[in-house]
Design a protein around this motif. Structure first.
Motif, PDB file in Angstrom:
ATOM      1  N   LEU A   1      -0.311  -0.294  -3.988  1.00 41.78           N
ATOM      2  CA  LEU A   1       1.135  -0.250  -3.797  1.00 41.78           C
ATOM      3  C   LEU A   1       1.778  -1.588  -4.108  1.00 41.78           C
ATOM      4  O   LEU A   1       2.954  -1.646  -4.491  1.00 41.78           O
ATOM      5  N   THR A   2       1.010  -2.663  -3.959  1.00 43.47           N
ATOM      6  CA  THR A   2       1.561  -3.989  -4.246  1.00 43.47           C
ATOM      7  C   THR A   2       1.212  -4.473  -5.649  1.00 43.47           C
ATOM      8  O   THR A   2       1.767  -5.457  -6.119  1.00 43.47           O
ATOM      9  N   ASN A   3       0.290  -3.804  -6.300  1.00 42.38           N
ATOM     10  CA  ASN A   3      -0.089  -4.143  -7.685  1.00 42.38           C
ATOM     11  C   ASN A   3      -0.006  -2.858  -8.506  1.00 42.38           C
ATOM     12  O   ASN A   3      -0.996  -2.176  -8.733  1.00 42.38           O
ATOM     13  N   GLN A   4       1.196  -2.548  -8.949  1.00 47.25           N
ATOM     14  CA  GLN A   4       1.463  -1.242  -9.529  1.00 47.25           C
ATOM     15  C   GLN A   4       1.176  -1.154 -11.031  1.00 47.25           C
ATOM     16  O   GLN A   4       1.057  -0.051 -11.565  1.00 47.25           O
ATOM     17  N   SER A   5       1.047  -2.262 -11.723  1.00 45.71           N
ATOM     18  CA  SER A   5       0.921  -2.213 -13.185  1.00 45.71           C
ATOM     19  C   SER A   5      -0.321  -1.466 -13.674  1.00 45.71           C
ATOM     20  O   SER A   5      -0.250  -0.755 -14.684  1.00 45.71           O
TER      21      SER A   5
ATOM     22  N   GLN B   1      -2.241   5.608  -2.074  1.00 45.48           N
ATOM     23  CA  GLN B   1      -2.450   5.622  -0.626  1.00 45.48           C
ATOM     24  C   GLN B   1      -3.764   6.335  -0.293  1.00 45.48           C
ATOM     25  O   GLN B   1      -4.541   5.873   0.553  1.00 45.48           O
ATOM     26  N   LEU B   2      -4.014   7.467  -0.983  1.00 48.72           N
ATOM     27  CA  LEU B   2      -5.258   8.202  -0.738  1.00 48.72           C
ATOM     28  C   LEU B   2      -6.467   7.432  -1.265  1.00 48.72           C
ATOM     29  O   LEU B   2      -7.546   7.472  -0.671  1.00 48.72           O
TER      30      LEU B   2
ATOM     31  N   THR C   1       1.212  14.272   2.035  1.00 54.30           N
ATOM     32  CA  THR C   1       1.256  12.869   2.448  1.00 54.30           C
ATOM     33  C   THR C   1       2.611  12.265   2.056  1.00 54.30           C
ATOM     34  O   THR C   1       3.071  12.418   0.915  1.00 54.30           O
ATOM     35  N   LYS C   2       3.228  11.574   2.987  1.00 51.93           N
ATOM     36  CA  LYS C   2       4.536  10.959   2.741  1.00 51.93           C
ATOM     37  C   LYS C   2       4.362   9.663   1.958  1.00 51.93           C
ATOM     38  O   LYS C   2       3.551   8.809   2.291  1.00 51.93           O
ATOM     39  N   ALA C   3       5.133   9.549   0.907  1.00 58.10           N
ATOM     40  CA  ALA C   3       5.065   8.342   0.080  1.00 58.10           C
ATOM     41  C   ALA C   3       5.606   7.149   0.841  1.00 58.10           C
ATOM     42  O   ALA C   3       6.651   7.228   1.499  1.00 58.10           O
ATOM     43  N   GLU C   4       4.940   6.025   0.747  1.00 64.59           N
ATOM     44  CA  GLU C   4       5.345   4.807   1.449  1.00 64.59           C
ATOM     45  C   GLU C   4       6.262   3.939   0.603  1.00 64.59           C
ATOM     46  O   GLU C   4       6.757   2.912   1.078  1.00 64.59           O
ATOM     47  N   SER C   5       6.477   4.328  -0.680  1.00 61.00           N
ATOM     48  CA  SER C   5       7.375   3.574  -1.554  1.00 61.00           C
ATOM     49  C   SER C   5       7.924   4.507  -2.622  1.00 61.00           C
ATOM     50  O   SER C   5       7.546   5.673  -2.708  1.00 61.00           O
TER      51      SER C   5
END
Length: 701
Positions: free
Chosen positions: A136-140, A123-124, A110-114
């Motif tokens: 992806l938008t809340n990485q902490s 993503q999975l 799977t290709k990373a989106e970031s």
């Protein structure tokens, strides 16, 4: 895979993760370590014989988890190679490990989106709708410690293909045998939501164990249905209520199980129905939307003492009565016989309408030895279900009066059993009836009435022969005597034959036949049958043969005189004859005659032979195993038993006494006429015959 020391050699491709702590945020990078560079590396904190040891090796072999090579320990700062099994796992690491197991190709392709280090695992997680905090938008959250509860939700949601609640997830963990949760203070696994430790941080050792057990579930082919984990919610509430009642807790917080007080109320009475040993429950005061209270008939300290006494006695009964290899019929008969032999119907209080509450209970029958039908039926229900025999408690009428009995399931078929009516009134010590033992509905309806609409039918008549087989005329007359149940077969004497028969009444065959005399007794010991034969106007002898009737041999005979009884103690055969006491090995060797021993009852104990001497007015006497050092222990003994270092005996005026093995510390135990001493485990049973007629029991420990 086994390792002989605490150094683990890596034999496969390992992803070594260097960990960087910055502003309390755990950042991780994966560094590929070639097999040839890593194979000689060792881990300083690997431990053998831990709950996680083999699971960690499995996970490393599968490439699911790796250690830290040439790194500072995240806690101590010491440089080395570390597994860090007790370190916390982050949410990002949890997802990475999970998808390494579940979908390794998808994880790698799977290709990373970031540029986010855990981009693909999240993503999975989104694709499979896993209940995680990060994205992806809340990485902490990816670098923060994850809890055991979140882990359970993620794994269960992945299994069912849809999001489940934390409680349902914990149910899945238990039902799928992924976890037992934590032990309680008694060393037991209560397997409740609370005991799972859902808020505790997930350790690296935890995740390899959970994933390995998940793999075991998948490989087994067993399926966990979603409906089952929902229904298990009721089990958790049930278990919590049961635990609270057994501990005599005054309040239970049920908010983690349900918000429905009516459900709690109904479950309380379901627990009480299933557990008749809870005799002290009184009522439920008004509850709240989160807790319920319990009122009891006794103080908590007294309840705990009663529970401990009943539990100890129950364990002793089961250990003594239920032997390895017993079939279901043998188990039911063993419990039926124990209940009848070790209790008496509370007839005097029944006649006077003064029956105490305890006589309606399991405690009254097992601990006090006295009960009415309710106590008998509840005790059978309690003990049989304890040993895995499905048993029901049935109420109806017997001879027009309120009555209780049981239905019992044996080999998939149901039968009726009324232990109360199999116990003679007034009580006859040592006597068991079988008139109501495993009989059909049609037979029971001759004197019982009940509503069978919600009960299973008992139409089978496999054991219809039992009442006649054990009837008094058979047992004490010339038909069937000395009946022994052994490894699924009845062995019995019919005056001139020893027969063997299956418990269903089939395959009856003669093992030994006497033409000119009669058989009076036999015992079974270590796969051999020892029998006593008296020929008409001829010798008396003891025969030994295997339980299939083969290898018959006479091991002792006497031309003149009589043999009154014999027994086997510690591989020694003790034979009471008119010429003296014969002591010999059970194989017929090492035979000795002690002419000075004229005995009625003989017990071999701690290298001594104890007997009541018929030549000296039944004086309690001891001799050494070689027949020397005869000692008069100083009292008349009509009957006696030995437990540990004490002799319990019926002495003068038929009162019960105890005395040390050396004849000291004589103590009087009863002031009433006593008969029928019987030792069962650490419990002594005896019958009072005057001024009252009732059974007594004495705990000897």
């Amino acid at each position: 895979m086994k390792y002989k020391n605490s150094k683990v050699f890596i034999k496969s491709l390992i992803l070594a993760t260097s960990v960087l702590f910055t502003s309390n945020i755990l950042m991780a990078e994966a560094t590929e370590v070639k097999q040839e560079d890593a194979i000689q590396k060792t881990y300083n904190d690997f431990e053998e014989n831990q709950y996680w040891t083999n699971d960690m090796l499995w996970a490393m072999d599968k490439g699911l988890i790796s250690g830290y090579l040439n790194s500072k320990h995240p806690v101590t700062g010491k440089l080395g190679n570390w597994l860090n099994p007790y370190g916390n796992l982050t949410e990002g690491q949890l997802l990475t490990i999970l998808f390494r197991y579940k979908s390794p190709d998808e994880l790698n392709n799977t290709k990373a989106e970031s540029n986010f280090w855990a981009s693909v695992p999240y993503q999975l997680a989104k694709k499979y709708k896993l209940p995680v905090k990060g994205s992806l938008t809340n990485q902490s959250p990816a670098g923060k410690a994850v809890t055991r509860g979140t882990m359970a939700k993620v794994i269960a949601s992945l299994y069912f293909g849809k999001e489940v609640t934390e409680e349902q997830a914990i149910n899945f963990m238990y039902q799928g045998k992924l976890s037992n949760g934590y032990k309680d203070k008694n060393g037991n696994y209560p397997m409740t939501v609370e005991s799972f430790g859902s808020k505790d941080p997930l350790k690296r050792a935890h995740i390899v164990t959970f994933i390995k057990h998940y793999d075991d579930l998948i490989q087994s082919g067993d399926k966990i249905n979603y409906e089952d984990i929902i229904q298990l919610k009721d089990t958790l509430l049930y278990d919590a209520i049961l635990n609270a009642l057994l501990k005599a807790e005054s309040v239970l917080d049920y908010s983690r199980f349900t918000q429905d007080f009516n459900e709690v109320y109904d479950t309380v009475y379901e627990v009480l129905k299933d557990h008749p040993e809870i005799i002290y429950f009184k009522s439920i005061p008004l509850g709240t939307d989160s807790s319920v209270g319990f009122n009891y008939s006794y103080p908590k300290s007294e309840i705990i003492e009663m529970n401990n006494k009943l539990e100890k006695l129950t364990d002793e009964i089961i250990a003594e009565q239920i032997q390895p290899g017993m079939n279901e019929f043998e188990k039911v008969k063993a419990i039926h016989d124990y209940v009848v032999l070790n209790s008496a119907y509370d007839y005097e209080n029944y006649k006077n309408n003064t029956i105490p509450k305890l006589s309606y209970t399991v405690y009254g029958l097992l601990v006090n030895g006295t009960a009415v039908c309710d106590g008998y039926a509840k005790t059978m229900f309690y003990l049989l279900n304890k040993i895995g025999i499905e048993t029901l408690y049935v109420v109806g009428k017997g001879h027009g009066e309120d009555h209780a009995w049981n239905k019992v399931k044996i080999d998939g078929l149901w039968y009726n059993l009324d232990a109360t009516w199999d116990d003679p009134v007034p009580n006859l010590e040592g006597y068991v009836r079988y008139k109501y033992f495993l009989i059909s509905d049609s037979k029971l309806r001759e004197d019982h009435i009940w509503d069978n609409s919600e009960l299973p039918d008992a139409s089978n008549s496999t054991y219809s022969y039992i009442p006649e087989f054990f009837s008094p005329s058979d047992l004490f007359g010339d038909k069937n005597r000395n009946i022994v149940l052994h490894e699924g077969y009845f062995y019995f004497i019919n005056q001139t034959n020893i027969f063997k028969m299956k418990t269903d009444g089939t395959n009856k065959k003669s093992l030994l036949s006497v033409k000119n005399g009669y058989l009076s007794n036999f015992v079974i010991n270590e796969g051999w049958i020892y029998s006593l034969t008296s020929e008409d106007n001829g010798p008396k002898y003891i025969t030994k043969m295997k339980t299939d009737g083969s290898d018959k041999q006479t091991i002792y005979s006497i031309e003149k005189g009589t043999i009154s009884k014999f027994s086997i103690n510690e591989d020694w055969l003790l034979i009471v004859t008119s010429n003296g006491l014969i002591k010999m090995k059970s194989d017929g060797t090492s035979k000795e005659l002690y002419e000075n021993v004229q005995a009625y009852n003989v017990i071999l104990y701690n290298q001594g032979i104890y007997y009541n001497d018929l030549s000296n007015n039944r004086q309690l006497t001891r001799i050494n195993m070689d027949g020397t050092n005869k000692q008069m222990l100083g009292d008349i003994a009509m009957d006696f038993v030995i437990y540990e270092d004490w002799i319990y005996y019926l002495g003068e005026s038929y009162h019960l006494f105890k005395i040390k093995l050396d004849g000291t510390q004589k103590t009087k135990l009863t002031n009433f006429n006593t008969e029928n001493l019987r030792l069962s485990g650490s419990t002594l049973f005896y019958m009072e015959t005057y001024p009252e007629f009732k059974m007594h029991r004495l705990e000897l420990e």
